[in-house]
Design a protein around this motif. Structure first.
Motif, PDB file in Angstrom:
ATOM      1  N   TRP A   4      -6.859 -32.806  43.960  1.00 45.01           N
ATOM      2  CA  TRP A   4      -6.528 -32.931  42.529  1.00 45.01           C
ATOM      3  C   TRP A   4      -5.057 -33.271  42.341  1.00 45.01           C
ATOM      4  O   TRP A   4      -4.682 -33.948  41.404  1.00 45.01           O
ATOM      5  N   PRO A   6      -3.869 -37.327  42.596  1.00 40.18           N
ATOM      6  CA  PRO A   6      -4.012 -38.191  41.420  1.00 40.18           C
ATOM      7  C   PRO A   6      -2.978 -37.852  40.340  1.00 40.18           C
ATOM      8  O   PRO A   6      -2.414 -38.755  39.725  1.00 40.18           O
ATOM      9  N   GLU A  10      -0.463 -40.580  39.097  1.00 41.33           N
ATOM     10  CA  GLU A  10      -0.507 -40.980  37.676  1.00 41.33           C
ATOM     11  C   GLU A  10       0.860 -40.770  37.037  1.00 41.33           C
ATOM     12  O   GLU A  10       1.298 -41.574  36.216  1.00 41.33           O
ATOM     13  N   ALA A  32      -4.609 -39.210  48.436  1.00 38.06           N
ATOM     14  CA  ALA A  32      -3.818 -40.273  47.808  1.00 38.06           C
ATOM     15  C   ALA A  32      -4.479 -41.627  48.034  1.00 38.06           C
ATOM     16  O   ALA A  32      -4.520 -42.476  47.126  1.00 38.06           O
ATOM     17  N   TRP A  88      -7.295 -42.273  45.653  1.00 41.39           N
ATOM     18  CA  TRP A  88      -6.841 -42.645  44.303  1.00 41.39           C
ATOM     19  C   TRP A  88      -6.307 -44.088  44.299  1.00 41.39           C
ATOM     20  O   TRP A  88      -6.591 -44.872  43.394  1.00 41.39           O
ATOM     21  N   HIS A 112      -7.081 -47.647  42.188  1.00 43.68           N
ATOM     22  CA  HIS A 112      -6.033 -48.153  41.282  1.00 43.68           C
ATOM     23  C   HIS A 112      -5.230 -49.239  41.975  1.00 43.68           C
ATOM     24  O   HIS A 112      -4.120 -48.997  42.450  1.00 43.68           O
TER      25      HIS A 112
END
Lengths: 843, 387
Positions: free
Chosen positions: B146, B149, B153, B180, B183, B187
Motif C-alpha cells: 500500500w 502507490p 502518487e 513499486a 504500480w 502508470h
C-alpha cells in the motif's frame, strides 16, 4: 740442550695444533648455531606474517556490512551472502566459510556447515565478542576460527563467522623456502601434530616459535626442529686430545724451565737492557756476566760496548738536541710557509690524488683545504684531463718539472682565471709525489696589459703632438695654395670647353686643373693623417666631451643603424636590454664604442650565412653600473690575440680593412669614463666584449652651438714655436684680422710688455722655453684684460695638468691641425668681450 | 495462644487469592541504538493494558500483564525470544516490533507454536501473506504494497515523471521494490530511471545518490530506517540547492527520532513520509483521547512523539486482543486466534474498524488509511495532504 729444545718445540706444536683444532671446531659450531637461529627467526617472521595475513583477512571479512545485512535479512540473503562468501573462499588457506546467527544456526555457508547450537564457545564469541580457534575434528590439519560479527545498530555481536583454514596445506607450502636442515610443525593444544613442513623426521623439536598477533590467538603451537650439530667429534678423540695435551704440556713446562735457567734468562736480561737503552736513552745499563760460556762472554762484550757508548753519547747528546730543535723549528716554519703561501700548493700521489693542500688551494677550489684530500687533481684543474694524467705524470717524472698556463673556470667571477700550473716530481723515502703549485696570473696579466697600454698611450699622445704641428701647416698651406691656384687659373684662362683640344690657353687650363686635382689629393692624404692622429689621441687621452645622461638602448640603436651594412650580410642582431642605473657620459663616445664593437663583431663573421650567426647586444645592470655586452658567433680569438686587442695598430684584419685603432679607442673612452672593457673568447667559439660603465656622475652644462660670426677688425699675437704653424694660422685668418706671428714666448711677452696693442693672443700650449700657460700667467701680470682673451692652440696636451686646465675653459682652445671654422668661432668668442687694443695703446 | 485467632482473622479478612494475570508478549528491538518504535509500541500497549485493567481486566477480572523480550532487531534473537515466550503461562499473544526481517522469521515459528502473532508495525507484505491456514499472524499496520502507490502518487502529483528508487538490500527493500514495480507498470507516465540498493551500516549514500541523479531522477522514492534516511538527508543537503531532489519516504525513517538524527539538514530537503496516524490530526475520538492518555502518562507533547504510529497501532491491537480473549473465554491460543477473526466493530485510535479481521483478511487497516506527512520546523510530523 738440543734434545730439550726439540722436545719443547714438539710440545708447543702439538699443543698449538690441538688447541687450534678445538677452537676452530667450537667456532664452527657456534657459527652453525647462529645460522640456525637466524633461519628459525626468519621462519618465525615469515610464518607469523603469512598466518597473520590469513587471520587478518578473515577478521576484515567479519566486519563487512554485508554479513550484518545477511544476519538481519531473513528472506533475500541467499542472493548475495553465498556469492559474497564464495569469493573469499579458496584464497590463501581459507577453505570454508560459514555465517551463523547468534543462536548458532547456519545463515549462509560455503562448504559443509552444521549448526553449532549449544557449542561451548558460542556464548564467548556472541556475548563477549571473543574470537575462538579450534581444530576441526573432521578434517585433519584444518583449523576453524570463529569470529564475532558485530551489528553497529546494537553494538554487540549478532552472529559468528566460522572460517576454516587448511593449516596443513598452508604449512606445507612453506617447505619450499625453508632451509634444508630446518623443519616446522604445528601442534594442537592437546599435543596432536596438525601439520609439518620441511625435512622428514628431525632429530629433535626444540624450539617454539613466537608468532605475533593475530596469528598468536589461534591456540596452536608452532615448533622448529633442533638440528644435529654438524661437526660433533667422537668422544674418545676429545679424551685422547686432552690426555696427550696434558702430558705434552707437562714435559714442555719442565724443559722450558731448564732452558730458561741457562739461556733464556741471560738473553732476556740482554733484551731488557736493550729495551731500557731504547726507552730511556741511557747507556748506564749493565747485564750480569758471570760464568765462562758463550752467553757470559756475550754479556761481557755488551757491557763493554755500553761503557764506550756512554762516554761518547754524553758529548753528542747536547749537540744532537740542539740540532733536533732547530730542525723541528725549520720544519714548522716550512710547513707554515707552505700552508700560508699565496700560491696554491698541492701534493698528489702518482694517481693524481691530492695528499696535501694548503689554504690557498682551498680558496682556489672554493672549499676547505681538507675537503680536497683524496680528490683527483683534475677536479681542481680541469685543464689537466683524467685521461691525460698518466702521460703527464711520466712527463713530470722524466723532466722533473712541468709548467703550463691554463684558464680555470672561476666560481662566481665573471671571467675565467689564468693560472700558471707548475708540477714538480718529488721522491721521499722511495715514495713518489707530485708537487703542484697554482699561481693566479689573472691580475698580473691585467696589470701588465694596463701598463703596456698606458705606455702606448703616452707614446701615442707624443706622436700625435709631433705630427699635428707639421700637419697644421701642411693642411693650412694646402688650402691656401689651392685658393691661390684657383685664382691664378681663372685669371690665366676660362674653363676649358670639353671639345677644345688645342694648346694655348686651353692647355694651360688643363694643367691648372690637374695641379688643383693633385692639391686635392694631397689634402685628402693629409686629412687622413689628421683622422689617424685624432684617433690616436682619443685612445691616449680622449678630450673631454659634454657629458649627459645616456640612454644606452638608444645609443646601441644608433650604433646598430650605423653598423647595419656591416652586419646584415653576416648575422642577425639581437638586442636584449634590461633597465640599468643612470649612466652619465658623452653620448657620441658611447655610440662610438658600441659601433666599434659591433663592427668588430661583424667582421669576425664571414659573409653569407646571416641566418646562422647572431650578434647579441645585452644591456644589463652589473659591475656597479651598467654592462653593455656584444657577443658574436664569429671566429673567436686565441689567447695571444685576445691579450693584445686593445693595443693601437694591433689588427688581425686584412690590410686596408681596419686601422687597428678601434678597440684602443674604445679602451681609452671607457677608461676615461672610469669603466673597463673586457674580452672573452676562444677560437671557434665566438667572442664577447664587455663594457662596464660606472653609474652616476653629473651631466655637464650644455653649450649652445654658436653661429659662425664674421670676425671684427682685430690685431692678434700668434705664438708658436714652429714658424710654419704660425704662418699657416695667419693664412687662415681673414684680411681684417692682422696677425703678428712670434716663434718665441719670450719675444711675444716682450711685445706685450713694450705696450704693443693686441686684441687677443693665439698661443701654442707646448713650447720649449715657456709653455703657453706660463706665458698667459706672465701677460696676466702686466695686461690682465689681454690674458682674458687668450686662445690656446694644442696639438695634444699630454700632461694631466694641461688636460685639466683646458677642460676648465672648453671654449678657449682650438685643436691642431687648426680648422678655419673652429678658429674663427673661438676667436670671435674671445674678442666678444670688446676691444682692448686702444687701452693698451694709451699705456 | 493469642496469635491463633489473630491469624485466623487475618486469613478470613484477606481477599480471595488473586487470579493469575493474562500475559501479552512484546518482542521488541529494545537494544537497537536509534529505534524509537519499540518505545512507541510499548507505550501504546501499556496505555491499552491500563485502560483494560482499569475496566476490570479480561476473562472476568484477570488483569493483563506485559512480558517483554529484546530481539535487538536480529531475526535469530526474535525467533529464540518467541520460542521462549511461548512457554510463559497464560500468554495469549506476542506483539512484534518494527523489523520485517525479524517478523518474517517469527511468523512460521508462531504458526508452528500456535501462538497468535500480532504485528503493530512491520510492513513486509508476506508477513500476512504466508498463504497457510490457519494463519496466526495479524497485522494492524500498513504494508509495503500500500505504501508504494501512496509514495509514487505523491511524487506524481508533484509533477515528477522520472523517479529513482533507493532501497535497502533486505526482504523489506525487495518487497517494496516489487510493489513499486506493480504500480509503475500500471502508470506508464512515470518511469523508474534507476534502482539503487544499500546495505546495513553504510557510511554514506552519496554514490547511490549521484548515480540516481545522473540517471536523470527528478524525485526519490526512499525505503529506509531512521539512520539510513538521516544519512541520505544529510548527503542531499550537502548538494547545491538546485541539485537536490524531493524525497518520498517509506515510514521506516519515522521509526526513530528522525528530526534529531537528520539535524538541520532536514529543513533543507523536501521530504514527505507515509503515515497512518498523527496525534496532531487524529481521525477518531479515541485517537484524540489517546493523546490525552499519553499526556497523563507523562508524554509532554504527544504530537512530537517519535514513531507515534506505533503507539496507536499497539494501542488498538491490545484492545482488539483483549476483546478476542474475552470472546474466546480462555487463554487458549487457537480460540483467541479464531476470535480475532470474528471481532465486532471497534472504534480505535487509528480508525473505526467495522470488522477488524476476517479469516481471509488479517489486515486491520486498508490502503485508504495512508497519508503523507512531513516534519515541520518544530520537528512535529504533520499530514501534508488529506486522504
Amino acid at each position: 740442550m738440543g734434545a730439550a729444545a726439540l722436545a719443547v718445540t714438539v710440545a708447543v706444536v702439538v699443543l698449538a695444533a690441538a688447541s687450534s683444532y678445538l677452537v676452530t671446531w667450537s667456532l664452527l659450531r657456534r657459527n652453525e648455531a647462529q645460522r640456525l637461529d637466524a633461519d628459525a627467526a626468519l621462519a618465525e617472521q615469515r610464518l607469523g606474517q603469512l598466518l597473520g595475513e590469513e587471520v587478518r583477512a578473515v577478521h576484515e571479512l567479519a566486519h563487512n556490512p554485508l554479513l550484518v545485512t545477511a544476519l538481519l535479512d531473513s528472506e533475500g540473503r541467499d542472493q548475495y551472502a553465498q556469492p559474497f562468501l564464495r569469493t573469499h573462499v579458496a584464497h590463501g588457506a581459507l577453505v570454508a566459510l560459514a555465517l551463523h546467527d547468534c543462536s548458532g544456526d547456519v545463515v549462509s555457508a560455503v562448504g559443509v556447515a552444521r549448526p553449532v547450537r549449544g557449542a561451548a564457545w558460542l556464548a564467548g564469541v556472541v556475548d563477549e565478542g571473543r574470537a575462538h580457534a579450534a581444530l576441526d575434528p573432521d578434517a585433519t590439519g584444518h583449523l576453524k576460527v570463529m569470529l564475532p560479527v558485530d551489528d553497529p545498530d546494537t553494538a554487540g555481536a549478532e552472529g559468528v563467522l566460522v572460517a576454516e583454514l587448511d593449516v596443513a596445506t598452508f604449512v606445507g607450502r612453506l617447505t619450499g623456502w625453508l632451509p634444508p636442515d630446518l623443519s616446522l610443525r604445528v601442534v594442537a593444544p592437546d599435543g596432536r601434530v596438525v601439520a609439518s613442513a620441511g625435512r622428514e623426521a628431525p632429530a629433535r623439536w626444540g624450539r617454539t616459535l613466537q608468532l605475533p598477533a593475530p596469528a598468536a590467538e589461534l591456540g596452536l603451537r608452532f615448533e622448529a626442529s633442533e638440528p644435529e650439530a654438524l661437526l660433533r667429534p667422537p668422544g674418545w678423540l676429545a679424551a685422547v686430545y686432552v690426555a696427550a695435551s696434558a702430558a705434552l704440556a707437562g714435559i714442555a713446562l719442565l724443559l722450558s724451565r731448564r732452558a730458561a735457567e741457562r739461556i733464556t734468562r741471560p738473553l732476556r736480561e740482554l733484551e731488557s737492557a736493550a729495551g731500557r737503552i731504547a726507552a730511556e736513552g741511557t747507556f748506564r745499563v749493565r747485564v750480569p756476566a758471570e760464568g765462562h760460556d758463550e752467553v757470559a762472554r756475550l754479556g761481557g762484550a755488551f757491557n763493554r760496548m755500553l761503557a764506550a757508548l756512554e762516554d761518547a753519547s754524553e758529548a753528542d747528546r747536547a749537540v744532537l738536541r740542539d740540532r733536533q730543535l732547530r730542525a723541528e723549528r725549520a720544519l714548522r716554519i716550512a710547513l707554515l710557509a707552505v700552508e700560508h703561501a699565496p700560491d696554491a700548493m698541492l701534493v698528489v700521489d702518482p694517481c693524481g690524488r691530492v695528499q696535501f693542500a694548503n689554504a690557498a688551494a682551498g680558496r682556489f677550489a672554493g672549499r676547505p683545504a681538507p675537503d680536497l684530500l683524496e680528490r683527483p687533481l683534475w677536479e681542481l684543474v680541469p685543464a689537466i684531463e683524467e685521461a691525460d694524467w698518466s702521460r703527464r705524470w711520466s712527463e713530470i717524472r722524466s723532466a722533473g718539472v712541468s709548467v703550463g698556463e691554463h684558464a680555470l673556470p672561476a666560481c662566481g667571477a665573471e671571467a675565467p682565471r689564468h693560472v700558471e700550473v707548475t708540477a714538480r716530481h718529488l721522491e721521499v723515502d722511495g715514495v713518489e709525489h707530485g708537487v703542484v703549485a697554482l699561481r693566479d696570473l689573472t691580475e698580473h696579466h691585467q696589470a701588465e696589459a694596463a701598463l703596456r697600454l698606458a705606455g702606448v698611450g703616452t707614446l701615442a699622445a707624443g706622436v700625435a703632438h709631433e705630427i699635428n704641428n707639421p700637419l697644421t701647416y701642411v693642411l693650412g698651406n694646402l688650402s691656401f695654395v689651392r685658393s691661390g691656384m684657383e685664382r691664378l687659373a681663372a685669371a690665366a684662362a676660362p674653363p676649358a670647353p670639353p671639345a677644345a683640344e688645342s694648346a694655348g690657353p686651353g692647355e694651360l687650363r688643363a694643367q691648372a686643373d690637374e695641379a688643383l686635382q693633385a692639391l686635392d689629393e694631397a689634402r685628402q692624404g693629409a686629412e687622413r693623417v689628421r683622422e689617424i692622429v685624432r684617433a690616436l689621441r682619443t685612445f691616449a687621452r680622449p678630450a673631454d666631451r659634454a657629458r649627459e645622461v645616456v640612454d644606452l638602448e638608444l645609443a646601441v640603436g644608433t650604433a646598430a643603424v650605423l653598423a647595419r651594412n656591416e652586419i646584415r650580410h653576416r648575422a642577425r642582431l639581437v638586442v636584449d636590454a634590461r633597465p640599468v642605473p643612470r649612466i652619465v657620459a658623452s653620448r657620441q663616445r658611447i655610440e662610438q664604442v658600441v659601433l666599434n664593437l659591433l663592427v668588430n663583431a661583424a667582421q669576425a663573421i664571414p659573409e653569407g650565412r646571416a641566418d646562422a650567426n647572431t650578434i647579441t647586444v645585452r644591456i644589463r645592470p652589473g659591475g656597479g653600473g651598467a654592462i653593455v655586452e656584444v657577443e658574436d658567433t664569429g671566429s673567436g680569438m686565441t689567447p695571444e690575440v685576445r691579450a693584445r686587442i686593445f693595443e693601437p695598430f694591433f689588427t688581425t684584419k686584412p690590410v686596408g680593412t681596419g686601422t687597428g685603432l678601434g678597440l684602443s679607442i674604445c679602451h681609452g673612452i671607457v677608461a676615461e669614463l672610469g669603466g673597463r672593457i673586457e674580452a672573452e673568447s676562444a677560437p671557434g667559439r665566438g667572442s664577447t666584449l664587455r663594457v662596464i660603465l660606472p653609474a652616476g656622475g653629473e651631466p655637464s652644462a650644455r653649450r649652445a652651438p654658436e653661429p659662425l660670426t664674421e670676425l671684427p677688425r682685430a690685431r692678434l699675437l700668434v705664438v708658436d714655436d714652429e714658424a710654419e704653424v704660425g704662418r699657416a694660422i695667419r693664412r687662415l685668418l681673414p684680411a681684417q684680422v692682422e696677425a703678428i706671428v712670434e716663434t718665441s714666448a719670450a719675444a711675444a711677452l716682450g711685445r706685450v710688455r713694450r705696450g704693443e696693442a693686441f686684441d687677443a693672443v693665439l698661443c701654442d700650449v707646448m713650447m720649449p722655453e715657456m709653455s703657453g700657460f706660463e706665458l698667459e700667467a706672465a701677460i696676466r701680470a702686466v695686461r690682465p684684460e689681454l690674458a682674458a682673451r687668450f686662445v690656446f692652440v694644442t696639438g695634444g696636451a699630454f700632461t694631466p695638468g694641461a688636460s685639466e686646465r683646458l677642460a676648465r675653459a672648453p671654449d678657449r682652445w682650438v685643436e691642431k691641425p687648426v680648422e678655419r671654422e673652429a678658429l674663427h668661432a673661438t676667436l670671435a668668442r674671445a674678442l666678444r668681450g670688446g676691444a682692448v687694443r686702444d687701452g693698451a695703446a694709451d699705456a | 495462644m493469642v496469635l491463633v485467632p489473630l491469624l485466623t482473622a487475618l486469613l478470613l479478612a484477606a481477599p480471595a487469592a488473586p487470579r493469575p494475570p493474562v500475559r501479552i508478549g512484546l518482542d521488541l528491538e529494545a537494544g537497537h541504538r536509534t529505534s524509537t518504535s519499540d518505545d512507541a509500541i510499548r507505550l501504546g500497549a501499556r496505555l491499552a493494558v491500563d485502560e483494560v485493567n482499569a475496566a476490570g481486566g479480561v476473562l472476568g477480572g484477570r488483569l493483563l500483564e506485559l512480558v517483554e523480550r529484546d530481539n535487538r532487531s536480529v531475526p535469530a534473537r526474535g525467533v529464540a525470544n518467541l520460542r521462549e515466550l511461548a512457554t510463559v503461562p497464560d500468554l495469549v499473544a506476542v506483539l512484534c516490533g518494527k523489523f520485517s526481517p525479524v517478523a518474517l522469521e517469527q511468523v512460521p515459528v508462531a504458526r508452528e507454536l500456535g501462538v497468535p502473532f500480532l504485528d503493530p508495525w512491520a510492513a513486509a507484505d508476506s508477513i500476512t501473506d504466508v498463504g497457510q491456514r490457519p494463519s496466526f499472524a495479524f497485522r494492524l499496520s500498513l504494508r509495503d504494497g500500500w505504501a508504494m502507490p501512496v509514495l509514487l502518487e505523491h511524487l506524481s502529483a508533484r509533477g515528477i515523471r522520472r523517479v529513482g528508487l533507493l532501497l535497502p538490500l533486505t526482504s523489506w527493500g525487495r518487497s517494496s521494490h516489487a510493489a513499486a514495480e506493480v504500480w509503475l507498470r500500471a502508470h506508464p507516465e512515470m518511469r523508474a530511471v534507476s534502482v539503487q540498493w544499500f546495505s546495513w551500516g553504510e557510511a554514506t549514500l552519496a554514490p547511490q545518490l549521484r548515480t540516481l541523479r545522473e540517471a536523470g531522477a527528478q524525485g526519490l522514492l526512499l525505503v529506509a530506517n531512521e539512520e539510513d534516511g538521516a544519512l541520505l538527508v544529510r548527503d542531499m543537503a550537502a548538494l547545491p540547492r538546485p541539485a537536490r531532489l524531493p524525497i518520498a519516504s517509506h515510514w521506516g525513517i519515522a521509526g526513530g527520532d528522525f528530526a534529531a538524527l537528520a539535524g538541520p539538514a532536514l529543513k533543507d530537503v523536501e521530504l514527505a513520509v507515509v503515515q497512518t496516524f498523527s496525534f496532531a490530526a487524529p481521525r477518531t475520538r479515541r485517537g484524540a483521547a489517546l493523546g490525552a492518555a499519553a499526556r497523563r502518562a507523562g508524554v509532554a507533547r504527544p504530537e512530537a512523539l517519535p514513531s507515534a504510529t506505533g503507539v496507536a497501532h499497539a494501542y488498538d491491537l491490545v484492545h482488539l486482543l483483549a476483546r478476542a480473549v474475552d470472546r474466546a473465554g480462555s487463554t487458549d491460543h487457537h480460540a483467541i486466534r479464531a476470535a480475532l477473526e470474528h471481532l465486532p466493530p471497534f472504534e480505535g485510535a487509528v480508525r473505526r474498524y467495522r470488522r477488524p479481521f476476517a479469516p481471509d483478511r488479517h489486515e486491520a487497516l486498508g490502503a485508504e488509511d495512508l497519508f503523507m506527512a512531513a516534519w515541520d520546523a518544530s520537528g512535529i510530523l504533520r499530514p501534508v495532504r488529506g486522504r
